[in-house]
Structures are given as C-alpha cells and as structure tokens.
Write an enzyme that holds these catalytic residues in place. Structure first.
Site, PDB file in Angstrom:
ATOM      1  N   ALA A   1       0.851  -1.192   0.000  1.00  0.00           N
ATOM      2  CA  ALA A   1       0.000   0.000   0.000  1.00  0.00           C
ATOM      3  C   ALA A   1       0.882   1.236   0.000  1.00  0.00           C
ATOM      4  CB  ALA A   1      -0.932   0.009   1.208  1.00  0.00           C
TER       5      ALA A   1
ATOM      6  N   VAL B   1       5.459  -0.961   2.165  1.00  0.00           N
ATOM      7  CA  VAL B   1       4.975   0.400   1.958  1.00  0.00           C
ATOM      8  C   VAL B   1       5.568   0.968   0.675  1.00  0.00           C
ATOM      9  CG1 VAL B   1       4.802   2.717   2.921  1.00  0.00           C
ATOM     10  CG2 VAL B   1       4.751   0.728   4.442  1.00  0.00           C
ATOM     11  N   LYS B   2       4.689   1.423  -0.202  1.00  0.00           N
ATOM     12  CA  LYS B   2       5.111   2.005  -1.477  1.00  0.00           C
ATOM     13  C   LYS B   2       5.378   3.499  -1.296  1.00  0.00           C
ATOM     14  CE  LYS B   2       2.897   0.670  -5.152  1.00  0.00           C
ATOM     15  NZ  LYS B   2       1.794   0.371  -6.103  1.00  0.00           N
ATOM     16  N   ILE B   3       6.567   3.903  -1.702  1.00  0.00           N
ATOM     17  CA  ILE B   3       6.985   5.302  -1.580  1.00  0.00           C
ATOM     18  C   ILE B   3       7.357   5.831  -2.964  1.00  0.00           C
ATOM     19  CG2 ILE B   3       8.624   6.897  -0.533  1.00  0.00           C
ATOM     20  CD1 ILE B   3       6.985   5.564   1.590  1.00  0.00           C
TER      21      ILE B   3
END
Length: 220
Positions: free
Chosen positions: A58, A84-86
C-alpha cells in the site's frame, strides 16, 4: 519469482488466487479510490484473501519525508509486514532511507528511469517498481528501461529487486521476466488476457467431439 495482482478487488483476488500462484497484492491510491472503500477497510480484507503468507503493498499519500514515514508506520501497525510504497522523489528517497532504519520494508514506486530506480534501491528499498507501459506511452522504451534497471541492481544493489508494473499486454510482462525480473504485478485485465486462449478452447472442443463421436459420451 513473485507474481502479484495489482488490484483492490477482493472478489477477483479470491477468484484468481485459485488459479494463479500469487505471492500477494499490490495497490495504489487510484486503485483503492476506484474500490470506493476506505483503505483501512479494504487492506484487512485483501490480506485475508491472500492469507497470512501473502504480501500486501500500500502507498503513502504525503509529499514530504516526515509525513511518508508517519503514514508508513500507521500502515505497518494496521497490517504488520506490509510493504509500503513510496514514490521515488527527493523526499521519497529520504523517507525510504529512514524507513530502512526503522525496519519497515519499502517499494520505490513511480519509477520512470533506470537511474531513478537505482537511487531507490541504494536508499534501501527492497523492491523497485518501473512503470513499463507508462514509459512507452511517453515515447520511451519501457522494456529497455527495465533491462537497464535489472542490470544496475544486479551489479550495485543486489539486495533489491525489480517488481515490474504498469502493463497493458501479457507480452510486456513476459519481456520483463525474460529480462531477469524476479517479480511482476499484473492488472486484472492483463491477468485475464493470460487465461483467455481461444486456440486452447478450440482444441479442447475438438478433443471432446472426437471422443463423443467414438464413445457416445464424455466420460473416461
């Protein structure tokens, strides 16, 4: 290799998980928005659909490193082990570096060049997601970019891996795998294209007809 579905459609994940050996599910803000569900409602349902062993991704919404880190921690508290998508901006690179120190696994997303992807890997991202079809749509060569990024990571950031994304055709996904990618994420329509094989259906129908003509039924 790791095969992911790029969706927030829980029913489709459950259906395709019976067919594909999926490693998990990737999402992004647009995908979650299209689901019309709160991210805090849909993420647990997706995790349940893929099981405890499945990996869920996400994305943060903040534009500054501090906000990205805070949102990443909130996501990780809600779904332990989530990736975690950054977005790989300057602030995003700073956030990836900080989250690496916190022990939170990240994916560098919105990658449009091999150099951008390499920076994400060097900052500490476990996964780097090049946007194959979007690069093509801008007049570039998405597959070539993936090939370059794959080579760069093998030489300079072997602890990171390419998770190729943004496909419109199965051919694009296969070309990424041929380039050495160990992970891809498929939109539902591309996953379905891989299953829709008219020539196979025609062959099966011919087998059935020949069998029925000879034996009068379709039983073994």
């Amino acid at each position: 290799m790791e095969l992911y579905l790029d969706t927030a459609n829980v029913a489709e994940v459950e259906r395709l998980a019976r067919i594909f050996p999926i490693a998990g599910v990737t999402t992004n803000p647009s995908i979650v928005a299209a689901s019309k569900e709160s991210i805090w409602d849909v993420l647990p349902r997706l995790q349940n659909a893929i099981g405890e062993e499945g990996t869920l991704f996400a994305q943060t919404m903040s534009r500054d490193a501090k906000g990205m880190v805070e949102e990443a921690k909130r996501l990780n508290n809600a779904i332990p082990g989530i990736v975690v998508k950054i977005p790989v901006t300057a602030e995003g690179l700073a956030a990836i570096n900080l989250l690496k120190k916190e022990g939170i696994v990240t994916l560098g997303t919105a990658v449009y060049s091999a150099s951008q992807g390499l920076l994400a890997a060097l900052a500490g991202a476990k996964y780097v997601a090049p946007y194959v079809n979007r690069v093509d749509a801008q007049g570039g060569d998405g597959i070539r970019m993936v090939q370059e990024l794959q080579t760069l990571l093998e030489h300079h950031a072997p602890d990171s891996m390419v998770l190729a994304a943004s496909f419109k055709t199965p051919r694009q996904a296969l070309d990424c795998l041929l380039a050495g990618c160990q992970a891809i994420t498929l939109p539902l329509d591309v996953a379905q294209q891989m299953l829709n094989t008219p020539a196979v259906e025609s062959a099966i129908e011919r087998f059935e007809q020949d069998w029925k003509n000879a034996f009068g039924n379709l039983n073994l």
